[in-house]
Design an enzyme around this catalytic site. Structure first.
Site, PDB file in Angstrom:
ATOM      1  N   ILE A   1     -15.624   7.449  72.285  1.00 32.37           N
ATOM      2  CA  ILE A   1     -14.360   8.012  72.834  1.00 32.37           C
ATOM      3  C   ILE A   1     -13.140   7.434  71.725  1.00 32.37           C
ATOM      4  O   ILE A   1     -11.868   7.731  71.975  1.00 32.37           O
ATOM      5  CB  ILE A   1     -13.892   7.309  74.224  1.00 32.37           C
TER       6      ILE A   1
ATOM      7  N   TYR B   1      -9.287  -9.034  77.237  1.00 26.44           N
ATOM      8  CA  TYR B   1      -9.905  -8.086  77.918  1.00 26.44           C
ATOM      9  C   TYR B   1      -8.495  -7.478  78.665  1.00 26.44           C
ATOM     10  O   TYR B   1      -8.529  -6.352  78.597  1.00 26.44           O
ATOM     11  CB  TYR B   1     -10.904  -8.266  78.848  1.00 26.44           C
TER      12      TYR B   1
ATOM     13  N   LYS C   1      -7.053  -3.687  78.319  1.00 28.17           N
ATOM     14  CA  LYS C   1      -6.988  -2.431  79.434  1.00 28.17           C
ATOM     15  C   LYS C   1      -5.389  -2.120  79.761  1.00 28.17           C
ATOM     16  O   LYS C   1      -5.075  -1.115  80.195  1.00 28.17           O
ATOM     17  CB  LYS C   1      -7.642  -3.088  80.489  1.00 28.17           C
TER      18      LYS C   1
END
Length: 280
Positions: free
Chosen positions: A35, A121, A125
């Protein structure tokens, strides 16, 4: 509706691919689709009506020292899929997380609460949410938290294994959230797609809240083990590389418009029964 699911080898995607639905659902693993490659995303997404992006870099602690890789997958990858979906005239369902919030709140985070991630993280996101929304008007953000299920490694499986290996377990009691089964998240995703919604933010967590200690005690109770074997401690006794949100409870205003969230205790009981049935 033709639905493409990325990250098809993962815990959530596998349940989504097996779910009974009127839609045609096709999965691609990271080996089928990188991706971070925009052109590959455009080729793969062509011909689909919706894309559910379950592909993610989820090693929270490792992301602290490898944020560039986490950003490439969680942020750039989400943006690429959003662009590809826009070109195909498709809707993107971007799976996100409670880690986009810092956990300093005392009441459930609303869908429109300001993003304030603590660690790498969460930052990647949060960036994925923002980039996807900017790249495609037809983007749905679906946040999950404290996820467990029949496939892959997760907290429930770890506690069941440790329960058979140790007389007593020590689990933190000062982090509060919403244990959520993959089955419940899948039900919410399909309900959103069935409703024909093409934009907005939804929290697909279960109803209620507990600590990791309370979660473990309920796992023990439901599997006929003694909950008193579980000792409570503070997070200070379990220092990890990445900071964890102390309060990860998400509100359900948007979700209730399409589907009522199940109580976390009921979802856990159902998933434990499903796990047990596959082992017989």
């Amino acid at each position: 509706m033709r639905v493409l699911v990325t990250g098809a080898g993962g815990m959530l995607a596998r349940d989504l691919l097996e779910a009974p639905t009127k839609h045609e659902i096709v999965g691609v693993t990271r080996h089928d689709l990188d991706i971070t490659d925009l052109e590959a995303c455009i080729r793969t997404v062509a011909g689909f009506d919706a894309v559910v992006n379950c592909a993610a870099y989820t090693n929270v602690d490792q992301a602290e020292t490898d944020e560039s890789t986490a950003h490439a997958v969680n942020a750039v990858g989400a943006e690429n899929l959003a662009k590809a979906a826009r070109q195909a005239g498709a809707t993107l369902v971007q799976i996100s997380t409670d880690y986009v919030f810092d956990g300093s709140g005392e009441s459930p985070y609303r869908e429109d609460s300001p993003l304030s991630p603590l660690g790498a993280y969460g930052r990647t996101k949060a960036a994925g949410e923002q980039l996807a929304l900017a790249a495609n008007d037809r983007t749905l953000i679906v946040r999950v938290a404290w996820l467990y299920g029949m496939y892959g490694g997760n907290f429930v499986k770890t506690m069941l294994r440790l329960a058979d290996e140790r007389d007593r377990l020590t689990v933190v009691d000062d982090q509060v959230g919403q244990p959520t089964s993959t089955v419940e998240v899948v039900g919410s995703i399909l309900a959103i797609l069935d409703a024909g919604v093409t934009k907005g933010t939804y929290h697909a967590t279960c109803e209620g809240e507990t600590s990791w200690w309370g979660f473990t005690r309920e796992i023990f109770r439901l599997t006929k083990r003694d909950p008193e074997r579980v000792n409570a401690v503070s997070s200070a006794e379990f220092v990890r590389p990445a900071p964890r949100p102390a309060y990860s409870v998400l509100s359900h205003e948007s979700m209730r418009s399409v589907r009522a969230p199940k109580r976390w205790q009921d979802a856990l009981a159902a998933e434990l029964l499903r796990m047990a049935s596959t082992q017989q």
